[in-house]
Design a protein around this motif. Structure first.
Motif, PDB file in Angstrom:
ATOM      1  N   TRP A   4       0.666  -1.177  -0.134  1.00 17.29           N
ATOM      2  CA  TRP A   4       0.117   0.104   0.108  1.00 17.29           C
ATOM      3  C   TRP A   4       0.657   1.186   0.084  1.00 17.29           C
ATOM      4  N   VAL A   5       1.778   1.149   0.900  1.00 15.17           N
ATOM      5  CA  VAL A   5       2.743   2.460   0.969  1.00 15.17           C
ATOM      6  C   VAL A   5       4.252   2.063   0.616  1.00 15.17           C
ATOM      7  N   TYR A   6       4.548   0.860   0.177  1.00 12.09           N
ATOM      8  CA  TYR A   6       5.837   0.558  -0.490  1.00 12.09           C
ATOM      9  C   TYR A   6       6.990   0.833   0.384  1.00 12.09           C
ATOM     10  N   VAL A   7       6.649   0.533   1.814  1.00  9.80           N
ATOM     11  CA  VAL A   7       7.558   0.588   2.877  1.00  9.80           C
ATOM     12  C   VAL A   7       8.101  -0.670   3.287  1.00  9.80           C
ATOM     13  N   SER A   8       9.542  -1.121   3.118  1.00  8.20           N
ATOM     14  CA  SER A   8      10.152  -2.409   3.313  1.00  8.20           C
ATOM     15  C   SER A   8      10.390  -2.671   5.171  1.00  8.20           C
ATOM     16  N   GLY A   9      10.059  -3.750   5.411  1.00  5.44           N
ATOM     17  CA  GLY A   9      10.342  -4.126   6.777  1.00  5.44           C
ATOM     18  C   GLY A   9      11.653  -4.907   6.640  1.00  5.44           C
ATOM     19  N   GLY A  10      12.260  -5.099   5.587  1.00  6.99           N
ATOM     20  CA  GLY A  10      13.618  -5.152   5.672  1.00  6.99           C
ATOM     21  C   GLY A  10      13.582  -7.159   5.251  1.00  6.99           C
ATOM     22  N   ILE A  11      14.825  -7.604   4.738  1.00  2.17           N
ATOM     23  CA  ILE A  11      14.943  -8.899   4.692  1.00  2.17           C
ATOM     24  C   ILE A  11      16.009  -9.614   5.614  1.00  2.17           C
ATOM     25  N   THR A  12      15.592 -10.906   6.075  1.00  2.00           N
ATOM     26  CA  THR A  12      16.701 -11.637   6.926  1.00  2.00           C
ATOM     27  C   THR A  12      16.926 -13.107   6.156  1.00  2.00           C
ATOM     28  N   ILE A  13      18.146 -13.223   6.283  1.00  2.55           N
ATOM     29  CA  ILE A  13      18.562 -14.556   5.558  1.00  2.55           C
ATOM     30  C   ILE A  13      19.125 -15.452   6.690  1.00  2.55           C
ATOM     31  N   TYR A  14      18.623 -16.641   6.864  1.00  3.01           N
ATOM     32  CA  TYR A  14      19.155 -17.626   7.605  1.00  3.01           C
ATOM     33  C   TYR A  14      19.836 -18.816   6.917  1.00  3.01           C
ATOM     34  N   ASN A  15      20.931 -19.223   7.772  1.00  4.72           N
ATOM     35  CA  ASN A  15      21.369 -20.636   7.309  1.00  4.72           C
ATOM     36  C   ASN A  15      20.699 -21.794   8.104  1.00  4.72           C
ATOM     37  N   ILE A  16      20.390 -22.873   7.369  1.00  2.00           N
ATOM     38  CA  ILE A  16      19.651 -23.917   8.062  1.00  2.00           C
ATOM     39  C   ILE A  16      21.049 -24.872   8.550  1.00  2.00           C
ATOM     40  N   VAL A  17      21.073 -24.929   9.818  1.00  2.00           N
ATOM     41  CA  VAL A  17      22.209 -25.840  10.261  1.00  2.00           C
ATOM     42  C   VAL A  17      21.536 -27.053  11.385  1.00  2.00           C
ATOM     43  N   ASP A  18      21.793 -28.198  11.079  1.00  2.00           N
ATOM     44  CA  ASP A  18      21.157 -29.304  11.966  1.00  2.00           C
ATOM     45  C   ASP A  18      19.649 -28.793  12.172  1.00  2.00           C
ATOM     46  N   LYS A  19      18.994 -28.410  11.278  1.00  2.00           N
ATOM     47  CA  LYS A  19      17.534 -28.364  11.167  1.00  2.00           C
ATOM     48  C   LYS A  19      17.105 -27.084  11.868  1.00  2.00           C
ATOM     49  N   LYS A  20      17.976 -26.245  12.265  1.00  2.00           N
ATOM     50  CA  LYS A  20      17.517 -24.955  13.052  1.00  2.00           C
ATOM     51  C   LYS A  20      18.075 -23.748  12.226  1.00  2.00           C
ATOM     52  N   LEU A  21      17.407 -22.817  12.431  1.00  2.00           N
ATOM     53  CA  LEU A  21      17.649 -21.556  11.747  1.00  2.00           C
ATOM     54  C   LEU A  21      18.886 -20.761  12.383  1.00  2.00           C
ATOM     55  N   LYS A  22      19.736 -20.140  11.823  1.00  2.00           N
ATOM     56  CA  LYS A  22      20.809 -19.641  12.552  1.00  2.00           C
ATOM     57  C   LYS A  22      20.909 -18.329  11.446  1.00  2.00           C
ATOM     58  N   LYS A  23      20.649 -17.254  12.334  1.00  2.00           N
ATOM     59  CA  LYS A  23      20.453 -16.056  11.490  1.00  2.00           C
ATOM     60  C   LYS A  23      21.898 -15.446  10.775  1.00  2.00           C
ATOM     61  N   ARG A  24      21.790 -15.285   9.574  1.00  2.00           N
ATOM     62  CA  ARG A  24      23.065 -14.839   8.911  1.00  2.00           C
ATOM     63  C   ARG A  24      23.254 -13.331   8.568  1.00  2.00           C
ATOM     64  N   LEU A  25      22.057 -12.603   8.248  1.00  2.00           N
ATOM     65  CA  LEU A  25      22.056 -11.503   7.563  1.00  2.00           C
ATOM     66  C   LEU A  25      20.774 -10.689   7.858  1.00  2.00           C
ATOM     67  N   GLU A  26      20.668  -9.401   8.362  1.00  2.00           N
ATOM     68  CA  GLU A  26      19.461  -8.897   8.266  1.00  2.00           C
ATOM     69  C   GLU A  26      19.751  -7.484   7.549  1.00  2.00           C
ATOM     70  N   PHE A  27      19.054  -7.187   6.590  1.00  2.00           N
ATOM     71  CA  PHE A  27      19.207  -6.063   5.850  1.00  2.00           C
ATOM     72  C   PHE A  27      17.950  -5.170   5.357  1.00  2.00           C
ATOM     73  N   TYR A  28      18.131  -3.808   5.909  1.00  2.00           N
ATOM     74  CA  TYR A  28      16.946  -2.849   5.854  1.00  2.00           C
ATOM     75  C   TYR A  28      17.170  -1.855   4.706  1.00  2.00           C
ATOM     76  N   PRO A  29      16.775  -1.786   3.409  1.00  2.00           N
ATOM     77  CA  PRO A  29      16.883  -1.085   2.444  1.00  2.00           C
ATOM     78  C   PRO A  29      16.413   0.352   2.702  1.00  2.00           C
ATOM     79  N   PRO A  30      16.949   1.649   2.441  1.00  2.00           N
ATOM     80  CA  PRO A  30      16.502   2.778   2.746  1.00  2.00           C
ATOM     81  C   PRO A  30      14.953   2.863   2.299  1.00  2.00           C
ATOM     82  N   GLY A  31      13.990   3.561   3.286  1.00  2.00           N
ATOM     83  CA  GLY A  31      12.782   3.825   2.993  1.00  2.00           C
ATOM     84  C   GLY A  31      12.288   4.883   2.040  1.00  2.00           C
ATOM     85  N   CYS A  32      12.937   5.853   2.165  1.00  2.00           N
ATOM     86  CA  CYS A  32      13.057   7.141   1.457  1.00  2.00           C
ATOM     87  C   CYS A  32      14.489   7.564   0.868  1.00  2.00           C
TER      88      CYS A  32
END
Length: 310
Positions: free
Chosen positions: A233-261
């Motif tokens: 509706w307003v094209y504002v990003s909540g960011g993107i989070t990338i996880y590695n899958i290690v032993d069937k568990k999520l391990k956060k690798r990277l969190e990135f928030y692009p510029p909103g304006c």
């Protein structure tokens, strides 16, 4: 008066009458001929006026068509120029980011390259789980009891449930089963709230719940899971989070928030990730959805994001 004289007078009167009639008829023919000529002239003038009117109407129609065509061409040209400018500026402005552990680069690609890269994988199969047409697909470990209650079985054999709730005052939570992600041994649910969405992971072994962003992308081949938000509706990003899958568990690798304006445009432009596909452990392709913050005009382009560990 004798008869001969009367006869001569009658003959003379008849002669004079005949002469008068001849003169009258001659004058009448002349008048009629003149009138006919005038009528023919008027008819010619009317015919010429009709032809001239048709020509003017034809010229006006052609002129209107040309003006309309020029306006459309001008609008298309201006839109294309603005679109190209915005997308090029957008990608150039975020071409490279130095993060704590990674160097992140983004470049614009064409639709052909995007289609070619996405055709090789099915990593975005959960892209539409919040859509009203998404159909639940249960198995022996899952069951929809009613519209409000969903029951699932844990590895221990115990049954647990996820319930919709009406909290009141326009607040509610409603959950729809989206599927089982084998690589992390977890059930995935799409959560809907008042003017908000997210995803809920429930670990089949422990029963623990984990909230994820609106969209989920999973790639068994690359042992990677991505979650991201965007508000179309307003094209504002909540960011993107990338996880590695290690032993069937999520391990956060990277969190990135692009510029909103973005300040590189005088009017500003909001943008976000959409239609993300995982192409390798260190790269994704996505549709960059964006909107001019002042005019609300919306555009999109395709982009490739690469990660490189420092």
């Amino acid at each position: 008066m004798n008869k001969n004289r009367i006869y001569r007078i009658v003959i003379l009167l008849l002669f004079l009458t005949s002469i008068s009639l001849i003169i009258l008829l001659t004058n009448s023919k002349s008048s009629i001929s003149s009138l006919e000529e005038k009528v023919e002239n008027q008819a010619t003038i009317i015919k010429n006026l009709n032809q001239y009117t048709k020509q003017i109407e034809s010229n006006l129609t052609e002129a209107r068509s040309n003006i309309k065509k020029q306006k459309i061409e001008k609008k298309v040209s201006a839109s294309k120029e603005f679109n190209d400018y915005v997308t090029d500026s957008l990608i150039r402005s975020i071409a490279e980011y130095d993060l704590d552990r990674f160097k992140l680069t983004i470049r614009k690609i064409g639709k052909y390259e995007f289609d070619k890269l996405t055709a090789k994988n099915q990593s975005n199969k959960y892209e539409n789980i919040h859509h009203v047409d998404w159909k639940e697909n249960t198995d022996e470990n899952t069951e929809r009891v009613n519209d409000s209650i969903f029951v699932f079985k844990l590895d221990s054999g115990i049954k647990d449930s996820l319930n919709n709730e009406d909290i009141g005052q326009m607040s509610f939570s409603a959950y729809k089963y989206a599927g089982f992600i084998d690589e992390i041994n977890s059930y995935l649910f799409a959560g809907q709230y008042f003017e908000a969405h997210d995803c809920v992971l429930i670990n089949k072994n422990t029963g623990n719940k984990k909230k994820l962003k609106h969209h989920v992308v999973s790639s068994p081949k690359n042992q990677t899971l991505i979650t991201y938000d965007w508000d179309n509706w307003v094209y504002v990003s909540g960011g993107i989070t990338i996880y590695n899958i290690v032993d069937k568990k999520l391990k956060k690798r990277l969190e990135f928030y692009p510029p909103g304006c973005n300040s590189y445009l005088a009017k500003g432009c909001r943008w976000s990730f959409s239609d993300v596909n995982i192409t390798s452990k260190n790269s994704i392709v996505f549709t960059c959805e964006f909107q001019d913050a002042e005019t609300s005009q919306t555009y999109n382009c395709y982009a490739l994001m690469n990660l490189k560990e420092k």
